[in-house]
Design an enzyme around this catalytic site. Structure first.
Site, PDB file in Angstrom:
ATOM      1  N   TYR A  31       1.114  -1.069  -0.011  1.00 47.58           N
ATOM      2  CA  TYR A  31      -0.094   0.137  -0.212  1.00 47.58           C
ATOM      3  C   TYR A  31       0.869   1.455  -0.542  1.00 47.58           C
ATOM      4  CZ  TYR A  31      -2.358  -3.697   1.237  1.00 47.58           C
ATOM      5  OH  TYR A  31      -3.832  -4.940   1.269  1.00 47.58           O
ATOM      6  N   ASP A 260     -13.959 -17.344   4.431  1.00 44.93           N
ATOM      7  CA  ASP A 260     -12.346 -16.739   4.244  1.00 44.93           C
ATOM      8  C   ASP A 260     -11.879 -16.591   6.264  1.00 44.93           C
ATOM      9  OD1 ASP A 260     -10.065 -15.490   4.621  1.00 44.93           O
ATOM     10  OD2 ASP A 260     -10.501 -13.703   2.920  1.00 44.93           O
ATOM     11  N   LYS A 289      -1.560 -16.853   5.765  1.00 39.94           N
ATOM     12  CA  LYS A 289      -1.668 -15.995   6.302  1.00 39.94           C
ATOM     13  C   LYS A 289      -0.739 -17.312   7.828  1.00 39.94           C
ATOM     14  CE  LYS A 289      -2.904 -11.694   6.662  1.00 39.94           C
ATOM     15  NZ  LYS A 289      -4.295 -11.868   5.663  1.00 39.94           N
TER      16      LYS A 289
HETATM   17  C1  LIG Z   1      -5.244 -11.404   4.335  1.00 38.08           C
HETATM   18  C2  LIG Z   1      -5.945 -11.596   3.951  1.00 38.08           C
HETATM   19  C3  LIG Z   1      -6.484 -11.968   2.631  1.00 38.08           C
HETATM   20  C4  LIG Z   1      -5.668 -11.827   1.294  1.00 38.08           C
HETATM   21  O1  LIG Z   1      -4.263 -12.871   1.913  1.00 38.08           O
HETATM   22  P1  LIG Z   1      -2.551 -12.298   0.579  1.00 38.08           P
HETATM   23  O2  LIG Z   1      -1.519 -13.995   1.166  1.00 38.08           O
HETATM   24  O3  LIG Z   1      -2.353 -11.203   1.525  1.00 38.08           O
HETATM   25  O4  LIG Z   1      -3.010 -12.934  -0.354  1.00 38.08           O
HETATM   26  C5  LIG Z   1      -7.235 -12.166   2.308  1.00 38.08           C
HETATM   27  N1  LIG Z   1      -8.141 -12.305   3.547  1.00 38.08           N
HETATM   28  C6  LIG Z   1      -8.544 -12.301   4.860  1.00 38.08           C
HETATM   29  C7  LIG Z   1      -9.679 -12.403   5.540  1.00 38.08           C
HETATM   30  C8  LIG Z   1      -7.035 -11.564   4.920  1.00 38.08           C
HETATM   31  O5  LIG Z   1      -7.215 -11.678   5.974  1.00 38.08           O
END
Ligand SMILES: *Cc1c(COP(=O)(O)O)cnc(C)c1O
Length: 439
Positions: A31, A260, A289
């Protein structure tokens, strides 16, 4: 520090000033503008919960990491068990293509993920990053409906305040206002947004959710949400009851449900997966993550047999997605070791300990001027201000207190590694308060 666990890296020949000048000239940061306008801190190495800087900054050579490198480094840095898994795999193979080939690390990881995630998730797509795993999840859902003869079901429903990544489809379901992707609102696929979920269960909000799903069912492929905690969209928590409402509405109206869990997965909220807090399962789940303990980039999209079989019945009976580094053995081996490390200890107790420490340490913030809300869930502590935080001043105050924080918008927050000791945690909380006072 003669006994420092930090080891110097191969010598680049660049002094700190030179490194920063080259960084500014050539290297994008998250960013960020190009060229960069602020100097990042140079990290030389990291061990346990500490980042070691190349040179002292505001009197600190080491900083306690209050961010777990954006939710990922749950076991801290330079962990002997994860190091060993990486070294062992490196000596066998770092990578081979996944088309036509397979290997034990990926098979072991996928099997393990199916075992530990809620039933009936059964099939696993291993990809490179969280955003890509969301792309795959969306493709799975759209393709499912196409395959079963409902090609008009192409849109997504979510609630405001979410964050799902920075590639195209994920951007379309990020918070459309005040978020990072507002610029693209006229260009992205137009999705359906409910209001942001209230913290407590509210029957009229639940009724609105049901109504939206019902009204748009014919064009909806899936509902996609972050369960219980909205992360980078605003660090908001909501009642798990809404997830039960969404599950029931999706079942009733023939819509798929995507959770997600890229930020919430692997214990961060106090449950292994936030879906467990609601007692419901999605049709598709994204993980990332903390999947590799913060060592390597990898994410996973899990789906049910119903979704997989639906896709396979279609005119095009395959899922046309296959990144070059799919199923990367090195990342898979470390992910397996990270999961075993987590589940091999009383991680729930550790997260509870952090939760108690954050509640105690952040209580002080409630009385500070400019503070709108203080909230803690699991190993997540958030102080929300009534104004945009002065990022430079807040970051500097945290660094002076010996802690690495990365505030954004109106938020100063922390999600420390699970291995953070009580003394270090108290220091993180003091730094959050210092950042709030300065920002
Ligand atoms: C960080 C994140 C993403 C994206 O993951 P990247 O590895 O940065 O592409 C998608 N959804 C959630 C909830 C996140 O915290």
């Amino acid at each position: 520090m003669p006994d420092s666990p930090h080891r110097p890296g191969p010598h680049s020949g660049y002094g700190p000033g030179e490194l920063l000048a080259l960084d500014r000239a050539h290297v994008w940061h998250p960013y960020g503008p190009m060229p960069g306008r602020t100097d990042p801190l140079i990290v030389e190495s990291a061990s346990g919960v500490r980042l070691r800087l190349a040179e002292p900054v505001h009197g600190q050579r080491e900083l306690i990491d209050g961010m777990s490198s954006w939710w990922s480094a749950i076991h801290g840095y330079n962990h002997p068990v994860l190091n060993e898994a990486a070294h062992g795999q490196l000596e066998r193979m770092s990578h081979v293509m996944f088309g036509g080939l397979t290997h034990e690390p990926a098979v072991r990881l996928a099997t393990r993920l199916v075992e530990i995630t809620p039933e009936p998730l059964r099939h696993v797509f291993l990809c490179d990053s969280g955003s890509v795993s969301v792309e795959v999840a969306v493709k799975m859902c759209l393709q499912y409906w196409r395959s079963v003869g409902r090609p008009a079901k192409q849109r997504l429903l979510t609630w405001r305040g979410g964050y799902h990544g920075d590639t195209w489809q994920p951007m379309s379901v990020c918070d459309p206002e005040g978020g990072m992707h507002e610029l693209w609102s006229g260009v992205l696929p137009r999705q359906i947004f409910a209001e942001a979920p209230p913290a407590e269960f509210d029957e009229s909000y639940a009724a609105d959710l049901r109504d939206l799903v019902a009204r748009h069912a014919d064009e909806l492929a899936a509902v996609i949400v972050e369960p219980v905690v909205q992360g980078a969209g605003g660090m908001r928590f909501h009642s798990p009851g809404y997830l039960r409402v969404l599950r029931a509405a999706c079942d009733e109206h023939g819509v798929l449900l995507i959770f997600d869990e890229i930020a919430t997965g692997f214990g961060r909220t106090g449950a292994l997966f936030a879906a467990e807090l609601a007692g419901v399962s999605p049709d598709v789940m994204c993980l990332g993550k903390a999947l590799t303990g913060g060592y390597l980039t990898m994410a996973a999209t899990l789906c049910t047999s119903r979704v997989a079989e639906g896709i396979s019945l279609g005119e095009v009976p395959v899922l046309a997605h296959g990144p070059t580094f799919m199923g990367n053995p090195l990342a898979s081996a470390v992910a397996c070791a990270s999961i075993d490390l987590l589940l091999g200890q009383d991680w729930q107790q550790e997260v509870k300990r952090l939760e108690a420490g954050l509640r105690e340490g952040l209580a002080e913030a409630e009385g500070l001027p400019g503070v709108k809300d203080v909230r803690v869930l699991g190993a997540i502590g958030v102080v929300q201000l009534d104004h945009e935080v002065d990022m430079a001043a807040a970051t500097e105050a945290a660094v002076r207190a010996g802690v690495w924080l990365r505030p954004f918008r109106d938020l100063v927050y922390t999600m420390p590694p699970y291995v953070t000791g009580d003394g270090d945690l108290a220091r993180v909380c003091r730094a959050v308060c210092a950042a709030v006072r300065a920002g």
